[in-house]
Design an enzyme around this catalytic site. Structure first.
Site, PDB file in Angstrom:
ATOM      1  CB  SER A 195      -0.893   0.009   1.235  1.00  0.00           C
ATOM      2  OG  SER A 195      -0.100   0.311   2.371  1.00  0.00           O
ATOM      3  CE  LYS A 196      -1.883   6.817  -2.732  1.00  0.00           C
ATOM      4  NZ  LYS A 196      -3.295   7.035  -2.580  1.00  0.00           N
ATOM      5  NE  ARG A 197       0.350   0.493   5.940  1.00  0.00           N
ATOM      6  CZ  ARG A 197       0.871  -0.718   5.946  1.00  0.00           C
ATOM      7  NH1 ARG A 197       1.970  -0.951   6.619  1.00  0.00           N
ATOM      8  NH2 ARG A 197       0.290  -1.726   5.298  1.00  0.00           N
ATOM      9  CG  HIS A 198       4.389  -1.251   2.163  1.00  0.00           C
ATOM     10  ND1 HIS A 198       3.081  -1.648   2.061  1.00  0.00           N
ATOM     11  CD2 HIS A 198       4.920  -1.960   3.184  1.00  0.00           C
ATOM     12  CE1 HIS A 198       2.835  -2.572   2.979  1.00  0.00           C
ATOM     13  NE2 HIS A 198       3.925  -2.769   3.675  1.00  0.00           N
ATOM     14  N   GLY A 199       5.399   3.061   0.429  1.00  0.00           N
ATOM     15  CA  GLY A 199       6.151   3.931  -0.481  1.00  0.00           C
ATOM     16  C   GLY A 199       6.558   3.184  -1.740  1.00  0.00           C
TER      17      GLY A 199
END
Ligand code: GLU
Length: 474
Positions: free
Chosen positions: A241-245
């Site tokens: 997800s975006k959280r992982h960059g």
């Protein structure tokens, strides 16, 4: 009869503004499967969402694929352009009694859904069996698929045999009230029309596979072979997800990975061939098969990605790496980038590339050649030049000033001879010399550094430090 059907795969991204790393892997698998079988790999842009499908968003996908080296066969197909054909197929389904116009209002649909849920079954529209002549004049309608009452079984190349009960499938909307075709209808029509024989895609589409299979059957079309692969997970094991960059391939390009390194890494992230980790492009095409696709999700592992990339850096052409490095350094006005330093870098490339996992690491390795002189040595770096270190360097300078053979071997030999003459261990020579010549930047063996920099630069770098060190008499 022998099966001589040409294998056709496709990648069908919705333009989101970038090529997602998961999409890139899906594209790669489809590409390799097609190439392995001498077939075609096609590209279809699922651009029916007009707000999101800007020219920039589409271009980002094409650029990502091009960078990754996944060339598609023929023109990219626009799903939106196929809308007339989608309508024609909906008409065909209605004519076959496999689809029908449903005039229920959104409120009625909501009520039907609630009842169906309470009764543990799927939504069935009352318009399935109603005479179309009962339709209210000029009322808006959607076209729904007459869902199977028998359930669906898919034979998926990754998931095996997967069964669904009929209660899982509503009477699916094929055409919305605004006349726009829905995803499941458009995908079936386009895949059929493009002659797609095999579909490798994320397992988030598995149940869509079952919906689509019903539409294929209703049209008497051949069902492609599906292979639904688990989505990529982040290093923490959770869904990416975006959280992982770093979700888009361009982020990896900008981090200095090579496309062949990414191809190799993505290949292994969800596909295995024994325990082979490193693949050339030819080997990938040779070895790829659906049977190697993993059922368990792959986790992004940046150390492994770097390791795989390092292998491909070592194999990469020197001039190409040089060009990538120069592009990477383009706005570094703190470096000396001229014809002389560029020649050093190019000459040193076989050594530098063996010591760098990415292009930024290549830049670190090249820094000792590109840092403007004089270097200011402080702390630990200055220490080897204290006491008798500077005087020893002055004596070494004299040796170098007279030295004729400026080859790596001869210079390494000269350093050894000098250490013997000085009756000191090599460290007493290597440390101060390294400080003078590299200013503390990473660098290969001293013989190599000397050979790359050449005599004039070597003497100049020594002089920089000897002239600034007290007590050398220079
Ligand atoms: N456009 C869909 C997506 O980006 C893919 C559809 C498919 O592969 O069938 O998820």
């Amino acid at each position: 009869m022998q099966n001589t059907q040409k294998i056709i795969t496709r990648f069908a991204p919705s333009p989101t503004g970038f090529l997602h790393i998961g999409g890139a892997r899906t594209a790669l698998f489809n590409y390799l499967f097609a190439k392995h079988h001498g077939g075609a790999f096609k590209l279809r842009i699922e651009d029916t969402d007009r707000e999101r499908s800007t020219p920039e968003a589409v271009a980002a996908i094409l650029e990502g694929l091009t960078w990754l080296g996944l060339e598609w066969d023929g023109e990219a197909v626009s799903q939106y352009d196929n809308a007339p054909r989608h309508h024609a197929v909906v008409d065909e389904l209605i004519a076959r009694g496999k689809a029908f116009k449903c005039y229920c209002s959104p409120d009625e649909v909501e009520a039907l859904r609630e009842t169906a849920f309470a009764e543990g079954r799927a939504l069935r529209s009352p318009w399935r069996d109603r005479d179309p002549s009962e339709a209210p004049a000029d009322a808006p309608y959607v076209v729904r698929f007459r869902a199977s009452d028998e359930g669906v079984t898919l034979h998926d190349a990754v998931q095996g045999e997967v069964k669904w009960a009929a209660k899982e499938f509503d009477d699916l909307v094929l055409l919305r009230a605004d006349g726009n075709p829905t995803y499941n209808l458009a995908v079936v029509v386009d895949d059929h029309d493009m002659g797609v024989t095999h579909i490798i895609r994320g397992d988030d589409h598995l149940v869509n596979g079952a919906r689509q299979a019903q539409i294929y059957a209703a049209l008497d079309w051949d069902l492609p072979q599906f292979a639904h692969i688990p989505l990529i997970h982040g290093p923490d094991g959770k869904k990416l997800s975006k959280r992982h960059g770093a979700l888009g391939v361009e982020a990896y390009r900008d981090m200095g990975y090579l496309p062949e390194g990414m191809r190799n890494y993505l290949l292994r992230l969800g596909w295995a061939h024994g325990d082979q980790e490193l693949f050339s492009d030819d080997e990938m095409v040779q070895a790829f098969s659906l049977s190697g696709l993993n059922k368990a999700p792959g986790r992004l592992d940046f150390d492994k990605m770097a390791h795989v990339n390092a292998h491909h850096m070592r194999l990469a052409d020197d001039q190409r790496l040089f060009d990538l490095l120069m592009a990477h350094l383009a706005d570094r006005d703190d470096l000396r980038l001229d014809e002389i330093t560029k020649a050093w870098v190019l000459r040193a490339m076989p050594i530098l590339k063996a010591r760098a996992k990415t292009i930024p690491e290549l830049a670190d390795q090249a820094e000792f050649m590109l840092k403007p002189r004089p270097f200011v040595l402080t702390g630990k770096l200055a220490k080897p030049l204290q006491d008798d270190g500077a005087q020893r360097m002055a004596r070494l300078r004299a040796v170098f000033a007279d030295h004729q053979d400026w080859s790596e071997d001869a210079l390494s030999e000269a350093l050894k001879t000098f250490a013997e003459a000085e009756e000191v261990g090599f460290g007493k020579i290597g440390q101060p010399l390294r400080a003078c010549l590299t200013g503390g930047s990473p660098a290969p063996d001293m013989g190599i550094v000397l050979a790359i920099l050449g005599q004039d630069e070597t003497l100049a770098r020594l002089d920089d430090q000897l002239n600034s060190s007290p007590g050398t008499g220079q």
